[in-house]
Design a protein around this motif. Sequence first.
Motif, PDB file in Angstrom:
ATOM      1  N   ALA A   1       0.832  -1.205   0.000  1.00 51.05           N
ATOM      2  CA  ALA A   1       0.000   0.000   0.000  1.00 51.05           C
ATOM      3  C   ALA A   1       0.866   1.254   0.000  1.00 51.05           C
ATOM      4  N   SER A   2       1.942   1.245   0.771  1.00 51.43           N
ATOM      5  CA  SER A   2       2.856   2.387   0.795  1.00 51.43           C
ATOM      6  C   SER A   2       3.516   2.585  -0.559  1.00 51.43           C
ATOM      7  N   LEU A   3       3.917   1.490  -1.180  1.00 46.45           N
ATOM      8  CA  LEU A   3       4.542   1.565  -2.493  1.00 46.45           C
ATOM      9  C   LEU A   3       3.570   2.116  -3.528  1.00 46.45           C
ATOM     10  N   ILE A   4       2.330   1.656  -3.496  1.00 45.60           N
ATOM     11  CA  ILE A   4       1.328   2.157  -4.441  1.00 45.60           C
ATOM     12  C   ILE A   4       1.071   3.639  -4.221  1.00 45.60           C
ATOM     13  N   LEU A   5       0.932   4.067  -2.968  1.00 45.74           N
ATOM     14  CA  LEU A   5       0.724   5.487  -2.686  1.00 45.74           C
ATOM     15  C   LEU A   5       1.926   6.320  -3.105  1.00 45.74           C
ATOM     16  N   TYR A   6       3.114   5.778  -2.956  1.00 46.71           N
ATOM     17  CA  TYR A   6       4.316   6.476  -3.394  1.00 46.71           C
ATOM     18  C   TYR A   6       4.322   6.655  -4.915  1.00 46.71           C
ATOM     19  N   LEU A   7       3.951   5.591  -5.619  1.00 43.48           N
ATOM     20  CA  LEU A   7       3.931   5.671  -7.086  1.00 43.48           C
ATOM     21  C   LEU A   7       2.826   6.591  -7.586  1.00 43.48           C
ATOM     22  N   LEU A   8       1.728   6.699  -6.823  1.00 38.35           N
ATOM     23  CA  LEU A   8       0.639   7.599  -7.197  1.00 38.35           C
ATOM     24  C   LEU A   8       0.918   9.050  -6.780  1.00 38.35           C
ATOM     25  N   LYS A   9       2.008   9.242  -6.059  1.00 38.49           N
ATOM     26  CA  LYS A   9       2.418  10.569  -5.558  1.00 38.49           C
ATOM     27  C   LYS A   9       1.386  11.191  -4.625  1.00 38.49           C
ATOM     28  N   LEU A  10       0.765  10.369  -3.768  1.00 36.61           N
ATOM     29  CA  LEU A  10      -0.196  10.892  -2.790  1.00 36.61           C
ATOM     30  C   LEU A  10       0.492  11.239  -1.493  1.00 36.61           C
TER      31      LEU A  10
END
Length: 140
Positions: free
Chosen positions: A131-140
């Motif tokens: 989840a952290s990786l996905i949020l990082y890639l989404l720039k949130l």
Amino acid sequence: MVCVALCAGESLAASIIVKYFGISEAIFGVWIGAIGLILTIITVNSLDKKNIKFFFRKPLIFILYAFLFIYPMYLMHAITNLHNFILGYIIGSLSLAIGYSINDYLIKKNNGKVYFKLQKSIIPIVFPVLASLILYLLKL
């Protein structure tokens, strides 16, 4: 209950470190949400051992911990983007809950045994990491 106060204080200190290193508040929220869920599970288990039961105790305890983590950080202006933090908090709690569910399923499927050492720790934590990786890639 000392643990709760320590966790809240540590999360407030961590929010200052997060700002210093420029880490997204949504990603920070993922990990605080995971801590909130873990504290909820510990509290519910403790209440079960003491045979204390009341209506909607799991959601109420979860909401109480969310309030105890979010409100002090908001008052101290440690969180600048409250919406992203709350989104991260929810995602972190859900991702850890999914990890625990998958771990329980794997253990039941294997006749009550783990597949590898530290499975009970590794499987649940993989989901907040993702989840952290996905949020990082989404720039949130």
